[in-house]
Design an enzyme around this catalytic site. Structure first.
Site, PDB file in Angstrom:
ATOM      1  CE1 TYR A 142      44.099  70.379   3.712  1.00  0.00           C
ATOM      2  CE2 TYR A 142      45.130  72.543   3.752  1.00  0.00           C
ATOM      3  CZ  TYR A 142      45.228  71.172   3.724  1.00  0.00           C
ATOM      4  OH  TYR A 142      46.469  70.579   3.698  1.00  0.00           O
ATOM      5  CG  ASP A 237      42.483  77.788   9.587  1.00  0.00           C
ATOM      6  OD1 ASP A 237      43.325  78.665   9.332  1.00  0.00           O
ATOM      7  OD2 ASP A 237      42.474  76.673   9.031  1.00  0.00           O
ATOM      8  CE  LYS A 265      47.585  79.587   3.119  1.00  0.00           C
ATOM      9  NZ  LYS A 265      48.133  78.701   2.100  1.00  0.00           N
TER      10      LYS A 265
HETATM   11  N1  HOZ Z   1      46.799  73.936   0.876  1.00  0.00           N
HETATM   12  C1  HOZ Z   1      47.295  74.949   0.027  1.00  0.00           C
HETATM   13  C2  HOZ Z   1      46.211  75.729  -0.617  1.00  0.00           C
HETATM   14  N2  HOZ Z   1      45.058  75.963   0.097  1.00  0.00           N
HETATM   15  C3  HOZ Z   1      48.154  74.412  -1.069  1.00  0.00           C
HETATM   16  C4  HOZ Z   1      49.559  74.520  -0.712  1.00  0.00           C
HETATM   17  C5  HOZ Z   1      50.507  74.251  -1.843  1.00  0.00           C
HETATM   18  O1  HOZ Z   1      50.264  73.393  -2.675  1.00  0.00           O
HETATM   19  O2  HOZ Z   1      51.512  74.898  -1.872  1.00  0.00           O
END
Ligand code: HOZ
Length: 426
Positions: A142, A237, A265
């Site tokens: 992702y 990534d 992050k």
């Molecule tokens: N895409 C995020 C986890 N891989 C989730 C982000 C969220 O819901 O805060």
């Protein structure tokens, strides 16, 4: 009705699904989400006053735990000096320097507001640099929610079973080629056939969004070699993996130099931030130096850069952090594995440093197909039992558990005890 349930009901009338990011709705595990009132150290507290040992940690940024004193104090000082200027600050430069020091492949760095933004821009630069249109990605990885990268993606799309995304024009989707993670034969094949049209290959060097999936020994070196041979840019990534395992990224661990790297992050210490960087001649395409446009009112925001800077400075000073994190997490994983094995329940734990996933399956999980065969109903039952006992795991089989330096020996014991009881009940 609990206060969380009341708030969820009200939020659902106004906010689609009651949440501002899909996985937070707990759709795959049921029960409706907890609304959080505060976090401190390894714990979060819901609006009904219950305490939880947190293994989501805001989906990765909080490697120091919630409300880490130095970070909070630093932000407070910055707040008194203003929230945003829309003009450059010295802090941005220092943060960029730290990032480059840690990951020398990032010869030039631009700060943005999220991982999604960083990756969206990285693709644009790659297309401009190579004059090619296609992008190669790996199933289950992702890379944020930009149009080009929603095909067979992990995270919320895996959780909700959305293979492609309506609203993405077919013409755009068709430019993204998707192949299985860790599959060198298919990789060679696709590069043979489409190599001359591919601008970039993008990869999570340790996948975290289909649950944790570890790259096999030859996967990343071969990916680097094959992309280089064909003039395809390699984008790491490292939004999750950046500063998660070491001072730097997974690229430092395996000694691979990608052309572009995307971060998010941890580099924001819990506040919204993203960064992209890479080789000087590629990054020089970005406006105002070059013609590839990217901009942001809040890019390089002083409060976010302050939180990120303090976090990175702590990680740099205390490199022992990574050893303790890996020890803590390794012990936790071993204990959990033993509990399940003892009860005769098949699981696979994929673990790297301070992140891991418990897959409810017998087979080795090495790609999205094997991850997807995990028993998600069992995971949901396990999740609910853990929540009942004050442990907060990710509300989806296809996300990573994270640990922080705030997690204690007492947390470890409590989590193991909760797991033992949970396994008896599922
Ligand atoms: N895409 C995020 C986890 N891989 C989730 C982000 C969220 O819901 O805060």
């Amino acid at each position: 009705m609990s206060i969380s349930q009341e708030l969820y009901f009200k939020s659902s009338q106004l906010i689609p699904g009651g949440v501002n990011s899909p996985v937070r709705a707990w759709t795959a595990v049921g029960g409706g989400p907890l609304f959080i009132a505060r976090g401190q150290g390894s714990k979060i507290y819901d609006v009904d006053g219950k305490e939880y040992i947190d293994y989501v940690l805001s989906w990765g940024p909080l490697i120091l735990g919630h409300a880490y004193k130095q970070v909070v104090e630093g932000i407070k000082k910055q707040l008194e000096k203003g929230l945003s200027y829309g003009a450059p600050t010295e802090q941005e430069l220092i943060l960029a320097e730290l990032i480059r020091e840690a990951m020398p492949s990032m010869e030039m760095v631009r700060l943005v507001n999220s991982g999604t933004e960083a990756i969206m821009t990285a693709l644009r630069i790659a297309r401009a640099y190579t004059g090619r249109k296609k992008i190669l990605k790996f199933e289950g990885c992702y890379h944020g929610h930009s149009d080009s990268l929603l095909a067979r993606a992990g995270s919320g799309l895996a959780t909700l079973g959305i293979p492609g995304c309506p609203g993405v024009p077919e013409e755009v989707a068709s430019l993204t080629l998707t192949i299985p993670y860790n599959d060198l034969n298919t990789l060679k094949e696709i590069i043979n056939v489409h190599g001359d049209d591919i601008a970039a290959a993008i990869v999570e060097p340790v996948a975290g969004n289909m649950g944790v999936v570890i790259p096999e020994k030859e996967f990343l070196p071969e990916l680097r070699r094959l992309t280089q041979d064909k003039g395809i840019l390699l984008i790491f990534d490292e939004v999750i993996t950046g500063f998660r395992f070491t001072w730097g990224g997974w690229q430092n661990v395996v000694g691979i130099s990608p052309d572009l790297t995307c971060l998010g992050k941890i580099i924001g210490g819990g506040l919204p931030i993203g960064a992209l960087g890479g080789k000087r001649d590629i990054m020089s395409l970005l406006a105002p130096l070059g013609p590839v446009y990217q901009a942001g009112t809040l890019s390089g925001n002083p409060v976010a850069t302050c939180a990120g800077l303090i976090t990175l400075q702590i990680l740099r000073e205390r490199k022992d952090i990574y050893t303790s994190l890996a020890d803590f997490t390794g012990t936790l994983c071993r204990e959990i594995e033993q509990i399940f094995t003892h009860r005769g329940l098949a699981i696979r734990i994929n673990h790297m440093g301070s992140m891991f996933t418990i897959f409810f399956t017998e087979e080795k999980v090495r790609d999205f197909a094997s991850a997807a065969r995990s028993d998600v109903k069992r995971y949901a039952q396990f999740f609910q039992e853990m929540i009942r006992q004050g442990i907060y795991p990710p509300p989806s089989q296809f996300e990573a558990w994270f640990t922080s330096i705030a997690h204690t020996a007492d947390d470890l014991e409590k989590t193991i005890a909760a797991c033992r009881r949970a396994v008896d009940l599922i």
